[in-house]
Design a protein around this motif. Structure first.
Motif, mmCIF file in Angstrom:
data_model
loop_
_atom_site.group_PDB
_atom_site.id
_atom_site.type_symbol
_atom_site.label_atom_id
_atom_site.label_comp_id
_atom_site.label_asym_id
_atom_site.label_seq_id
_atom_site.Cartn_x
_atom_site.Cartn_y
_atom_site.Cartn_z
ATOM 1 N N ALA A 179 -0.497 5.889 9.940
ATOM 2 C CA ALA A 179 -0.782 5.192 8.691
ATOM 3 C C ALA A 179 0.008 3.903 8.572
ATOM 4 O O ALA A 179 -0.526 2.861 8.182
ATOM 5 C CB ALA A 179 -0.486 6.108 7.506
ATOM 6 N N VAL A 180 1.287 3.952 8.931
ATOM 7 C CA VAL A 180 2.151 2.776 8.834
ATOM 8 C C VAL A 180 1.693 1.712 9.832
ATOM 9 O O VAL A 180 1.612 0.535 9.491
ATOM 10 C CB VAL A 180 3.629 3.152 9.055
ATOM 11 C CG1 VAL A 180 4.495 1.917 9.226
ATOM 12 C CG2 VAL A 180 4.121 3.997 7.875
ATOM 13 N N SER A 181 1.377 2.115 11.037
ATOM 14 C CA SER A 181 0.932 1.129 12.040
ATOM 15 C C SER A 181 -0.392 0.500 11.610
ATOM 16 O O SER A 181 -0.629 -0.676 11.820
ATOM 17 C CB SER A 181 0.830 1.741 13.427
ATOM 18 O OG SER A 181 -0.202 2.700 13.485
ATOM 19 N N HIS A 182 -1.243 1.292 10.971
ATOM 20 C CA HIS A 182 -2.508 0.768 10.456
ATOM 21 C C HIS A 182 -2.246 -0.236 9.324
ATOM 22 O O HIS A 182 -2.879 -1.282 9.251
ATOM 23 C CB HIS A 182 -3.375 1.923 9.953
ATOM 24 C CG HIS A 182 -4.675 1.498 9.383
ATOM 25 N ND1 HIS A 182 -4.870 1.383 8.027
ATOM 26 C CD2 HIS A 182 -5.840 1.130 9.967
ATOM 27 C CE1 HIS A 182 -6.115 0.978 7.804
ATOM 28 N NE2 HIS A 182 -6.723 0.814 8.949
ATOM 29 N N ARG A 213 0.859 -1.189 0.000
ATOM 30 C CA ARG A 213 0.000 0.000 0.000
ATOM 31 C C ARG A 213 0.896 1.241 0.000
ATOM 32 O O ARG A 213 2.044 1.189 0.405
ATOM 33 C CB ARG A 213 -0.977 -0.026 1.161
ATOM 34 C CG ARG A 213 -0.350 0.046 2.509
ATOM 35 C CD ARG A 213 -1.284 -0.227 3.687
ATOM 36 N NE ARG A 213 -2.672 -0.035 3.459
ATOM 37 C CZ ARG A 213 -3.604 -0.965 3.691
ATOM 38 N NH1 ARG A 213 -3.259 -2.130 4.160
ATOM 39 N NH2 ARG A 213 -4.872 -0.699 3.480
ATOM 40 N N VAL A 214 0.348 2.336 -0.464
ATOM 41 C CA VAL A 214 1.110 3.574 -0.600
ATOM 42 C C VAL A 214 0.492 4.627 0.313
ATOM 43 O O VAL A 214 -0.715 4.859 0.275
ATOM 44 C CB VAL A 214 1.106 4.074 -2.069
ATOM 45 C CG1 VAL A 214 1.873 5.386 -2.199
ATOM 46 C CG2 VAL A 214 1.681 3.003 -2.999
ATOM 47 N N VAL A 215 1.332 5.240 1.142
ATOM 48 C CA VAL A 215 0.894 6.341 2.002
ATOM 49 C C VAL A 215 1.557 7.610 1.484
ATOM 50 O O VAL A 215 2.786 7.700 1.413
ATOM 51 C CB VAL A 215 1.275 6.098 3.478
ATOM 52 C CG1 VAL A 215 0.929 7.324 4.318
ATOM 53 C CG2 VAL A 215 0.566 4.862 4.016
ATOM 54 N N LEU A 216 0.743 8.571 1.115
ATOM 55 C CA LEU A 216 1.221 9.859 0.618
ATOM 56 C C LEU A 216 1.184 10.852 1.765
ATOM 57 O O LEU A 216 0.118 11.191 2.278
ATOM 58 C CB LEU A 216 0.335 10.328 -0.540
ATOM 59 C CG LEU A 216 0.748 11.607 -1.248
ATOM 60 C CD1 LEU A 216 2.133 11.467 -1.881
ATOM 61 C CD2 LEU A 216 -0.284 11.969 -2.311
ATOM 62 N N ASP A 217 2.364 11.296 2.176
ATOM 63 C CA ASP A 217 2.495 12.239 3.288
ATOM 64 C C ASP A 217 2.435 13.661 2.744
ATOM 65 O O ASP A 217 3.344 14.116 2.043
ATOM 66 C CB ASP A 217 3.812 11.983 4.019
ATOM 67 C CG ASP A 217 4.037 12.909 5.199
ATOM 68 O OD1 ASP A 217 3.125 13.699 5.532
ATOM 69 O OD2 ASP A 217 5.127 12.854 5.788
#
Length: 113
Positions: free
Chosen positions: A106-109, A43-47
């Motif tokens: 987000a990362v922990s999720h 998955r990609v998290v955009l900060d």
């Protein structure tokens, strides 16, 4: 468009290092995101914590990246400033994207920790 990436076991974080995503930078943003995300299945998290301004072109570019990744590879957002959060809320895109307060959340999720 300067983007900083960090790859973790189940998540790729992409930090936007600019203070705006607008008509002048939207195409470059999409191209950089396509290059960054073309391999991998995490998955990609955009900060967006540094982004102070987002116009309709910038919003369109973020939506295009979500579509490009497809349904099996989520694009999640984190660190929205008040101005950027308002754009997502007013356009109801906050119901389309999963939005986290910080990258760490987000990362922990994403990793289930």
């Amino acid at each position: 468009m300067q983007l900083k990436t960090q790859t973790r076991p189940k998540v790729l974080t992409v930090q936007v290092m600019e203070d705006r995503i607008d008509a002048a930078t939207a195409i470059q943003f999409k191209e950089r995101m396509r290059d960054i995300t073309k391999t991998g299945d995490q998955r990609v998290v955009l900060d967006l914590a540094r982004v102070q301004f987002l116009d309709s072109s910038g919003l369109g570019a973020i939506v295009a990246v979500k579509k490009m990744l497809g349904p099996d590879r989520p694009l999640e957002l984190s660190g929205l400033t008040a101005t950027v959060e308002k754009v997502f809320r007013l356009t109801r895109m906050d119901s389309i994207f999963t939005i986290h307060p910080t990258v760490d959340v987000a990362v922990s999720h994403a990793t289930g920790t």
